[in-house]
Design a protein around this motif. Structure first.
Motif, PDB file in Angstrom:
ATOM      1  N   UNK A  58       0.823  -1.205   0.000  1.00 39.21           N
ATOM      2  CA  UNK A  58       0.000   0.000   0.000  1.00 39.21           C
ATOM      3  C   UNK A  58       0.859   1.258   0.000  1.00 39.21           C
ATOM      4  N   UNK A  59       1.984   1.217   0.679  1.00 46.84           N
ATOM      5  CA  UNK A  59       2.889   2.358   0.684  1.00 46.84           C
ATOM      6  C   UNK A  59       3.430   2.623  -0.714  1.00 46.84           C
ATOM      7  N   UNK A  60       3.849   1.561  -1.415  1.00 49.40           N
ATOM      8  CA  UNK A  60       4.317   1.719  -2.791  1.00 49.40           C
ATOM      9  C   UNK A  60       3.187   2.236  -3.685  1.00 49.40           C
ATOM     10  N   UNK A  61       1.985   1.714  -3.470  1.00 50.47           N
ATOM     11  CA  UNK A  61       0.847   2.123  -4.305  1.00 50.47           C
ATOM     12  C   UNK A  61       0.523   3.607  -4.109  1.00 50.47           C
ATOM     13  N   UNK A  62       0.586   4.068  -2.874  1.00 53.23           N
ATOM     14  CA  UNK A  62       0.340   5.493  -2.623  1.00 53.23           C
ATOM     15  C   UNK A  62       1.383   6.360  -3.316  1.00 53.23           C
ATOM     16  N   UNK A  63       2.628   5.920  -3.297  1.00 54.82           N
ATOM     17  CA  UNK A  63       3.667   6.663  -4.000  1.00 54.82           C
ATOM     18  C   UNK A  63       3.435   6.624  -5.512  1.00 54.82           C
ATOM     19  N   UNK A 106       6.791   3.372 -12.063  1.00 53.61           N
ATOM     20  CA  UNK A 106       7.871   2.652 -11.377  1.00 53.61           C
ATOM     21  C   UNK A 106       7.385   2.110 -10.037  1.00 53.61           C
ATOM     22  N   UNK A 107       6.751   2.964  -9.256  1.00 54.39           N
ATOM     23  CA  UNK A 107       6.328   2.550  -7.917  1.00 54.39           C
ATOM     24  C   UNK A 107       5.115   1.631  -7.957  1.00 54.39           C
ATOM     25  N   UNK A 108       4.224   1.834  -8.906  1.00 56.06           N
ATOM     26  CA  UNK A 108       3.093   0.917  -9.047  1.00 56.06           C
ATOM     27  C   UNK A 108       3.578  -0.476  -9.434  1.00 56.06           C
ATOM     28  N   UNK A 109       4.608  -0.540 -10.269  1.00 59.24           N
ATOM     29  CA  UNK A 109       5.181  -1.839 -10.644  1.00 59.24           C
ATOM     30  C   UNK A 109       5.732  -2.561  -9.417  1.00 59.24           C
ATOM     31  N   UNK A 110       6.348  -1.818  -8.492  1.00 53.39           N
ATOM     32  CA  UNK A 110       6.847  -2.432  -7.263  1.00 53.39           C
ATOM     33  C   UNK A 110       5.684  -3.001  -6.454  1.00 53.39           C
ATOM     34  N   UNK A 111       4.590  -2.262  -6.384  1.00 54.77           N
ATOM     35  CA  UNK A 111       3.422  -2.746  -5.642  1.00 54.77           C
ATOM     36  C   UNK A 111       2.890  -4.033  -6.252  1.00 54.77           C
ATOM     37  N   UNK A 155      11.519   4.602   4.995  1.00 50.70           N
ATOM     38  CA  UNK A 155      12.026   4.884   3.654  1.00 50.70           C
ATOM     39  C   UNK A 155      10.892   5.233   2.692  1.00 50.70           C
ATOM     40  N   UNK A 156      10.075   4.267   2.327  1.00 53.09           N
ATOM     41  CA  UNK A 156       9.096   4.461   1.249  1.00 53.09           C
ATOM     42  C   UNK A 156       8.138   5.599   1.557  1.00 53.09           C
ATOM     43  N   UNK A 157       7.594   5.632   2.764  1.00 55.39           N
ATOM     44  CA  UNK A 157       6.607   6.667   3.108  1.00 55.39           C
ATOM     45  C   UNK A 157       7.162   8.075   2.954  1.00 55.39           C
ATOM     46  N   UNK A 158       8.477   8.239   3.087  1.00 54.84           N
ATOM     47  CA  UNK A 158       9.067   9.571   3.054  1.00 54.84           C
ATOM     48  C   UNK A 158       9.764   9.939   1.761  1.00 54.84           C
ATOM     49  N   UNK A 159       9.655   9.102   0.720  1.00 53.47           N
ATOM     50  CA  UNK A 159      10.331   9.396  -0.546  1.00 53.47           C
ATOM     51  C   UNK A 159       9.675  10.592  -1.240  1.00 53.47           C
TER      52      UNK A 159
END
Length: 492
Positions: free
Chosen positions: A186-191, A217-222, A404-408
């Protein structure tokens, strides 16, 4: 063995009185710390297995799962008339206390041990027996009233009780692992949503490719991490088939013929899990395939996380001389000699956790192969490797998300500029100009340090309106977002 001696002294030093109680086993008599709930066989294991420094009580789920197995056995033995109601009630009560978190400090044996887990099984038997003795109004060590082997271990062997408890623990631990994974996804998806409008350059082999968005890029990680939920769920279900009731080698020696089905029924009630008895208990007693499969799923997740962290380190590299497309939260000074340097410490630590998980998976594979005949005596290192991997990976994902992710943040202007300056834009002109012409354009742009856009106009290859449409970065990040211009559509 100086190390083993120190370990025993340390184990006894936690008790204030310094008193001991004598206990006997096959090898003779030893003095056990008076306050300890464990007994002589656990004491011997403390002497013999000063190996990893990681005790059983590091993993509460294993201890509580052992207690659940022991309670199921006590219930089944009571139902069959093999265990009287008074003793069975005391054993069941002691099991429930342990399952609820009590007396875990007395589960002291090293996770890595010889004997196929016998020391772990006896540690549980002794703690439960001694607590049951207290509940019955007796002193610890008065085993004639409630014995670790004769009563707590009745109708069982280490070879069926231990692997069953471990499998129950891994199933119970899989849920929290998946929950942490879902939160990271979910963190990756929000980014991905936050960066949906940030145009950047995609790369292959670390070379410029074609434009995309940072959000993609970040959606692909999710998405890639989301795939691992199903893998973990599928492979953890393999643990629901157990060999409990098979006793020593799967033949059920020293157990009532009705015991196996009865103990499984009780275990299902106690755990709330759909536990089933293996169809062939002899095969199930020697097979470690479910551990191998689950370890592979955990390793696959670790590999994906490590790859993502590699990307994060590259994308945040710099800040001036690297890619510098994203900023990771600055957490601590990065150098004792270079002022101002801040390192990507969270992706780095997740990488290292992944390396450990991969190594543990290799250990599981080798240990599974090392089984011989009717039993695999290497199960303790399989168990230690798996539970360590799960725990480390869970902690790593929590840290990765929160720190990390939440603060990128994105360097949006820099990302767009790299797209506009990239030779990779020439790919969008291939349908209009052909591969050979575009290759020449790319070479000229590199040699002359000029933009593709200016060269195309200067050489009269396309008019400005057509060129703007083809080279719009926003138009190149989704299939079908613009109509490709074929060469026969243009007079050139």
């Amino acid at each position: 063995m100086q190390g083993a001696t120190n370990r025993v002294i340390d184990a006894g030093a936690q008790y204030e009185s310094g008193k001991t109680r004598p206990e006997k086993d096959l090898l003779g008599e030893r003095n056990v710390p008076y306050e300890a709930y464990y007994g002589i066989q656990t004491l011997r294991a403390l002497e013999n297995f000063n190996i990893s420094g990681i005790a059983l009580n590091f993993y509460p789920l294993i201890i509580s799962s052992l207690a659940m197995v022991k309670e199921a056995a006590a219930r089944a033995n009571r139902d069959l008339g093999l265990l009287d109601s008074v003793r069975s009630a005391a054993i069941i009560a002691a099991c429930r206390e342990v399952a609820n978190g009590k007396l875990h400090s007395h589960f002291t044996v090293d996770m890595i041990q010889g004997g196929a887990g016998t020391s772990t099984n006896m540690n549980a038997n002794e703690v439960i027996a001694n607590r049951a003795l207290e509940l019955l109004g007796h002193n610890r060590g008065e085993y004639r009233y409630c014995h670790p082997n004769n009563h707590v271990n009745l109708s069982q062997s280490t070879n069926d009780a231990y692997p069953t408890a471990v499998k129950i623990a891994l199933v119970r631990g899989n849920g929290p692992l998946i929950q942490v994974l879902r939160e990271l996804i979910q963190s990756f998806r929000r980014k991905g949503q936050e960066f949906a409008g940030v145009i950047k350059m995609g790369r292959m082999q670390l070379q410029d490719a074609v434009p995309m968005t940072l959000g993609q890029t970040f959606e692909a990680y999710a998405v890639t991490l989301e795939e691992e939920i199903l893998r973990l769920e599928e492979n953890s279900r393999l643990f629901l088939e157990v060999n409990l009731g098979g006793t020593a080698i799967g033949t059920g020696i020293n157990a009532d013929p009705a015991y196996a089905n009865l103990v499984i029924r009780h275990l299902r009630e106690i755990t709330g899990l759909e536990v089933v008895r293996a169809e062939n208990l002899v095969e199930a007693t020697q097979d470690t395939g479910s551990f191998v499969m689950y370890s592979m799923a955990v390793k696959r997740l670790a590999i994906k996380l490590s790859k993502i962290c590699n990307d994060l380190r590259l994308l945040s590299s710099g800040p001036r001389a690297g890619l510098g497309e994203i900023n990771l939260p600055p957490l601590q000074p990065g150098s004792s000699i270079m002022p101002g340097k801040v390192n990507p410490v969270i992706p780095e630590v997740v990488n290292q956790v992944a390396f450990k998980v991969m190594g543990n998976d290799l250990t599981v594979s080798i240990a599974a192969e090392a089984g011989q005949l009717e039993l695999n005596v290497m199960e303790p290192v399989i168990v230690q490797s798996l539970v360590q991997s799960v725990e480390m990976l869970k902690n790593a994902m929590v840290t990765l998300k929160a720190r990390c992710i939440d603060g990128i943040t994105a360097n949006e202007a820099h990302c767009r500029q790299t797209v506009l300056n990239s030779i990779g834009l020439v790919t969008a002109l291939t349908p209009a100009l052909g591969y050979e012409r575009c290759s020449l354009l790319a070479r000229e742009a590199l040699e002359q340090d000029r933009g593709v856009y200016d060269l195309v106009l200067e050489q009269g290859l396309l008019d400005r309106e057509t060129l703007d449409a083809l080279l719009s970065p926003e138009g190149m990040v989704e299939p079908g977002s613009q109509r490709p211009l074929r060469r026969n559509d243009h007079p050139l």
